[in-house]
Design an enzyme around this catalytic site. Structure first.
Site, PDB file in Angstrom:
ATOM      1  N   GLU A 124       0.899  -0.022   6.487  1.00 59.63           N
ATOM      2  CA  GLU A 124       0.892  -0.098   5.029  1.00 59.63           C
ATOM      3  C   GLU A 124       2.242  -0.651   4.572  1.00 59.63           C
ATOM      4  OE1 GLU A 124       0.196   3.574   2.904  1.00 59.63           O
ATOM      5  OE2 GLU A 124      -0.074   2.513   1.033  1.00 59.63           O
ATOM      6  N   GLY A 264       8.337   8.626   4.274  1.00 53.73           N
ATOM      7  CA  GLY A 264       8.132   9.998   4.728  1.00 53.73           C
ATOM      8  C   GLY A 264       7.092  10.103   5.834  1.00 53.73           C
ATOM      9  N   ALA A 265       5.915   9.565   5.588  1.00 54.18           N
ATOM     10  CA  ALA A 265       4.846   9.672   6.564  1.00 54.18           C
ATOM     11  C   ALA A 265       3.713   8.730   6.175  1.00 54.18           C
ATOM     12  CB  ALA A 265       4.317  11.103   6.626  1.00 54.18           C
ATOM     13  N   ASN A 268      -2.518   7.150   8.493  1.00 50.00           N
ATOM     14  CA  ASN A 268      -3.441   6.432   9.386  1.00 50.00           C
ATOM     15  C   ASN A 268      -4.602   7.323   9.824  1.00 50.00           C
ATOM     16  OD1 ASN A 268      -1.269   4.417   9.569  1.00 50.00           O
ATOM     17  ND2 ASN A 268      -0.295   5.989  10.822  1.00 50.00           N
ATOM     18  N   GLU A 301      -0.505  13.825   3.468  1.00 46.13           N
ATOM     19  CA  GLU A 301      -1.119  12.856   4.392  1.00 46.13           C
ATOM     20  C   GLU A 301      -2.521  13.312   4.777  1.00 46.13           C
ATOM     21  OE1 GLU A 301       0.497  10.254   4.320  1.00 46.13           O
ATOM     22  OE2 GLU A 301       2.429  11.091   3.707  1.00 46.13           O
ATOM     23  N   HIS A 304      -5.025  12.526   2.074  1.00 44.47           N
ATOM     24  CA  HIS A 304      -5.383  11.106   2.017  1.00 44.47           C
ATOM     25  C   HIS A 304      -6.666  10.807   2.801  1.00 44.47           C
ATOM     26  CE1 HIS A 304      -2.449   8.864  -0.228  1.00 44.47           C
ATOM     27  NE2 HIS A 304      -1.413   9.113   0.547  1.00 44.47           N
ATOM     28  N   GLU A 323      -2.344   7.214  -4.416  1.00 47.88           N
ATOM     29  CA  GLU A 323      -1.082   7.963  -4.367  1.00 47.88           C
ATOM     30  C   GLU A 323      -0.947   8.971  -5.512  1.00 47.88           C
ATOM     31  OE1 GLU A 323       0.415   8.177  -1.789  1.00 47.88           O
ATOM     32  OE2 GLU A 323      -0.109   6.352  -0.689  1.00 47.88           O
TER      33      GLU A 323
HETATM   34  N1  TRP Z   1       0.990   5.857   2.252  1.00 49.50           N
HETATM   35  C1  TRP Z   1       2.206   6.532   2.585  1.00 49.50           C
HETATM   36  C2  TRP Z   1       2.164   7.837   1.797  1.00 49.50           C
HETATM   37  O1  TRP Z   1       2.448   7.907   0.679  1.00 49.50           O
HETATM   38  C3  TRP Z   1       3.434   5.767   2.208  1.00 49.50           C
HETATM   39  C4  TRP Z   1       4.083   4.959   3.259  1.00 49.50           C
HETATM   40  C5  TRP Z   1       4.461   5.361   4.469  1.00 49.50           C
HETATM   41  C6  TRP Z   1       4.532   3.613   3.164  1.00 49.50           C
HETATM   42  N2  TRP Z   1       5.123   4.352   5.109  1.00 49.50           N
HETATM   43  C7  TRP Z   1       5.174   3.295   4.345  1.00 49.50           C
HETATM   44  C8  TRP Z   1       4.470   2.669   2.192  1.00 49.50           C
HETATM   45  C9  TRP Z   1       5.753   2.044   4.570  1.00 49.50           C
HETATM   46  C10 TRP Z   1       5.032   1.417   2.405  1.00 49.50           C
HETATM   47  C11 TRP Z   1       5.663   1.106   3.586  1.00 49.50           C
HETATM   48  O2  TRP Z   1       1.726   8.814   2.257  1.00 49.50           O
HETATM   49 ZN    ZN Z   2       0.573   8.934  -0.045  1.00 50.54          ZN
END
Ligand code: TRP
Ligand code: ZN
Length: 880
Positions: A124, A264-265, A268, A301, A304, A323
């Site tokens: 992402e 942060g995390a 996937n 996470e 999600h 988000e």
């Molecule tokens: N989707 C992730 C979250 O909010 C965000 C994220 C993690 C992200 N790593 C990234 C966004 C690298 C952009 C680039 O939980």
């Molecule tokens: Zn998120």
């Protein structure tokens, strides 16, 4: 890096070709990983036969390409720096490509890279295009089958999304595992991990009886730091079943801790990848705040899996669809698990400083932006936190039951699809029967609405007339604003009874706590049968992300602080009262006049301290005893004077400590405990109350206070107490206190990078004038590396973002240092470089001298050959 072009929401078109199934194979090698992709491709039914196949791809070396088994001739396709075009393709076909990539050279940490020798991915938002040629957009959803081939010794563990279906050994000391993910997903949710990892395993039985294996994969030395994340995961899984009726859908759920990670995390599918700082905890290495952050991120996470993965975004302009909703969900989960009022107070305190500042600066953008140059610049507080505030308003507008039924509709109707913010809001409108069309403006209009409120009580008529006027200031690209639909939750607190009065609005009885709806630019609400003169308590619980001004006198605020039935607004009244006092002191400092402490603040604090023995929420009390941060005070000032703010706040802290020294000492002593550490609300509350009291005592260098701080440091009971004591000693003006403690801590934890990050941050946020030299010095420390985002954030980020007096040194050296780092990081890691610039983009808020110095550094950055990320931020910052 030719001049980057924006992408516009209005240009959205469905993809000409979609991938229904992707078979990938990775033959891992640090310098040349071989990626084979077999894509099952179909033309979109409404698209013309003549359209070429256009795939994204960056930094890939194409080794082979074939369609339906036939290798392509050189004139049948073209490759450039953005991707691959095949000029003529059938309606339905299989595309085979083979590319090589170099994970060991990947310092941007997007795509496939190496961290401490292990392989991992971050796709992402647009990282998958650095792995293979593919339509790298979220509205292309495919099932994936992934084979990972690695070295038996170096990569005993080979992970990818979904379930493992086959494994085996290969010649040359190699082995492989094949994974299948049955759920169609966009490629940004693809993940692969390979390395020498150990796991902790647990089980979870879903409400419908599915047995799920839970695994947390870490480096061996971190095996003792996973308990809290595992417990948090199980709580989150149960909570999502009970609260949203959402169950997990695979047999296996994995979390992997990675040392080098940009954010942060990442959620996937089936294989969440975490920044080690967002998953690892141990009582001796992580503070209460870190434990709570880990719990929130693990939940985020996990949530999600539905809000983001099963139902995903049509395009990246809809990012807040996943988000904003998911942050709202994790906030509610944390509120249910811990102290709900403290969670709200902390979230709002952060929001009002950081998001309000973003909304007021040159990078302000709507929760749904309409254009961007680099999407990774839009993982912002506006998309995440303001997006969550909008979802919270929706929940409050339609009520929980309709919200839940709207959420059910959303997940059922759009399962397996990539959708828009309107689709979500439509479900809420249908479930509630409400017209949310005006409300939708919250998504398209940037800037923080300001509400000017005033009220008058008519003794003769027993009426209270409340007038609200809204205005949203202009933001870049949006000079004119329309009125928003703003829900204001409120009460009228009787000045005689101290209780919420019954509210009657236009003949309708509304109870004692109600929501009024501001839709026009200006509206007057007339409350009848108001038996006594009230003080209004407005926007309870921060019912809308707005700045609300009301001409409260200090007596009114002291009254609300003591009597408001809404805990959040009691806290807020205290903050407002302190801000009024701070205003006077800032003015006194600037005018060189003697500072005088407002006795009403002292008395308010005295009564708060008197509640310490009896309160049932010590964490809330600790928040009430905490002064507004320098950043929040700065937000209130027309022109930021960092030195006056620091001096005024220090003066208030010291005056309170001098006046209430014995009370603070008693609170400290009453809340010490030798009980074994647990990250539980009651213990956390007692620790925060105790530590707030200690901070006041050390602020006046009280002997007993200093002794307690030193003992607390030496006792080494848990990181919350140790870190707090070390911070107080390090931020005092006494090097005889700080130096030995810092040395002891640095030696003890030299082997643990996450603890060294705390050691870095504590030192570079000290208010003493040597902070900048310390940053320079520590950048050469063996534990520091510019290539690791956590290190950069802990050292340079903390200095620039939290050490206001030193970053804004009048000689401009703080700005120079930041620009130097940004220029270097622009080459290594553009995402992190672009984020790091933020404090420089706020130059309009400072005096002319500083403005010039800040702009000079922005211009120095602009003169470099820039990544699109840094280019976009610097251009916006200088366009003002
Ligand atoms: N989707 C992730 C979250 O909010 C965000 C994220 C993690 C992200 N790593 C990234 C966004 C690298 C952009 C680039 O939980
Ligand atoms: Zn998120």
């Amino acid at each position: 890096m030719s001049d980057p072009k924006p992408t516009y929401l209005s240009d959205y078109r469905p993809p000409a070709h979609r991938v229904t199934h992707a078979e990938l194979s990775f033959d891992l090698d640090p310098a040349a990983t071989r990626v084979k992709a077999r894509l099952h491709v179909e033309r979109h039914p409404e698209r013309e036969a003549a359209e070429p196949l256009v795939l994204d791809g960056e930094q890939l070396t194409l080794e082979a390409i074939a369609i339906d088994g036939q290798p392509l001739g050189e004139d049948e396709y073209a490759v450039d720096e953005h991707g691959l075009t095949v000029h003529r393709v059938p309606e339905r076909f299989q595309l085979d490509t083979e590319v090589t990539i170099a994970p060991q050279e990947n310092t941007a940490l997007e795509g496939l890279y190496q961290s401490n020798g292990m392989y991992c991915t971050q796709c992402e938002a647009e990282g998958f295009r650095r792995i293979t040629f593919y339509p790298d957009r979220p509205d292309v959803m495919a099932t994936f089958s992934t084979t990972v081939i690695g070295d038996v010794e170096r990569e005993p563990v080979l992970l990818a999304n979904g379930n493992p279906v086959e494994r085996g050994t290969l010649p040359g000391g190699r082995h492989f595992v094949t994974w299948e993910d049955p759920f169609p997903k966009p490629c940004y949710l693809f993940a692969l991990v390979a390395g020498d990892l150990e796991k902790v395993e647990d089980r979870f039985t879903t409400a419908s009886g599915r047995e799920v294996t839970l695994q947390i994969w870490v480096e061996e030395e971190n095996l003792d730091k996973t308990d809290h994340a595992m417990a948090s995961l199980k709580r989150a899984m149960r909570w999502d079943e009970e609260t949203y009726g959402r169950e997990y859908d695979l047999d296996l759920f994995m979390i992997v801790a990675v040392n080098d990670f940009n954010m942060g995390a990442m959620e996937n599918k089936g294989l969440n990848i975490f920044n080690s700082a967002a998953v690892l905890t141990h009582p001796h290495t992580a503070t209460d705040a870190a434990f709570q952050r880990v719990e929130g991120i693990v939940a985020h996470e996990y949530f999600h899996n539905w809000s983001g993965n099963r139902v995903t975004c049509r395009d990246w302009f809809q990012l807040s669809l996943k988000e904003g909703f998911t942050v709202f969900r994790d906030q509610c989960f944390s509120a249910d698990t811990n102290s709900a009022p403290v969670k709200r107070i902390q979230d709002v305190a952060f929001f009002r400083t950081a998001q309000f500042a973003e909304d007021a600066g040159p990078t302000a953008h709507p929760v749904r932006p309409d254009h961007y140059i680099e999407i990774s610049n839009f993982y912002t507080l506006t998309i995440y936190e303001k997006g969550a505030e909008i979802v919270r308003m929706l929940r409050n507008l339609v009520g929980w039951e309709a919200f839940r039924s709207g959420s059910d509709r959303y997940f059922e109707r759009f399962d397996g699809q990539a959708v828009t913010i309107e689709d979500f809001v439509d479900c809420m409108a249908e479930a509630s029967g409400q017209d949310l069309s005006q409300f939708l403006r919250w998504y398209s209009q940037a800037g923080t609405p300001e509400i000017d409120a005033h009220g008058e009580y008519d003794y003769a008529e027993c009426e209270y007339r409340l007038t609200l006027r809204q205005r949203t200031p202009a933001t870049p690209d949006q000079p004119e604003k329309l009125p928003l639909h703003i829900p204001i939750r409120m009460g009228l607190v009787g000045t005689k009874s101290g209780e919420d009065l019954t509210l009657t609005l236009e003949g309708e009885q509304l109870g004692r706590d109600t929501v009024i709806h501001l839709r026009e630019e200006e509206q007057t609400f007339v409350f009848s049968d108001v038996a006594e003169a009230p003080v209004p308590s407005l926007a309870r619980g921060f019912s809308a992300p707005v700045k609300l001004r009301f001409p409260y006198g200090r007596e009114d605020l002291a009254f609300l602080l003591a009597n408001d039935s809404d805990g959040f607004n009691r806290w807020d009244a205290g903050q407002r009262l302190a801000l009024l006092a701070l205003d006077d002191l800032i003015a006194a400092h600037r005018n060189g006049v003697e500072k005088v402490m407002d006795p009403r603040v002292v008395e308010a604090f005295r009564s708060l301290l008197a509640q310490a023995d009896t309160t049932d929420d010590k964490a809330v009390l600790a928040e009430m005893l905490t002064l507004p941060s320098e950043a929040y005070i700065a937000e209130q000032q027309p022109l930021v004077d960092v030195d006056a703010i620091h001096a005024a706040r220090t003066f208030v802290k010291q005056s309170l400590a001098l006046a209430l020294r014995d009370d603070f000492l008693a609170v400290y002593e009453a809340n010490r405990s030798d009980a074994p550490y647990a990250p539980e609300p009651e213990q956390i509350g007692a620790r925060s109350l105790k530590n707030v009291a200690l901070a006041y005592l050390v602020a006046i260098e009280d002997d007993a206070g200093i002794e307690h701080a030193q003992q607390q440091f030496a006792a080494d009971h848990n990181m919350t107490d140790v870190r707090h004591a070390l911070t107080l000693l390090t931020h005092s003006s006494r090097d005889d206190l700080s130096d030995p403690a810092l040395r002891a801590f640095g030696e003890k934890w030299a082997h643990d990078p996450l603890v060294m990050d705390q050691w870095f941050s504590i030192q570079v946020t000290r208010p003493q004038s040597d902070a900048l030299e310390r940053v320079r010095f520590l950048m050469d420390h063996p534990a520091f590396s510019l290539k690791n985002p956590n290190r950069v954030r802990a050292l340079v980020g903390a200095f620039a973002g939290q050490n206001r007096v030193n970053f804004h040194r009048p000689d401009g050296q703080g700005y120079q240092l930041l620009a130097d780092v940004v220029i270097e990081l622009n080459r290594l890691n553009p995402e992190i470089a672009a984020r790091l610039i933020t404090p420089l983009t706020r130059w309009q808020r400072f005096d002319e001298g500083r403005q010039e110095l800040m702009k000079r550094e922005l211009e120095r950055i602009r003169a470099e050959e820039l990544s699109p990320n840094v280019y976009e931020v610097v251009e916006k910052a200088l366009a003002q």
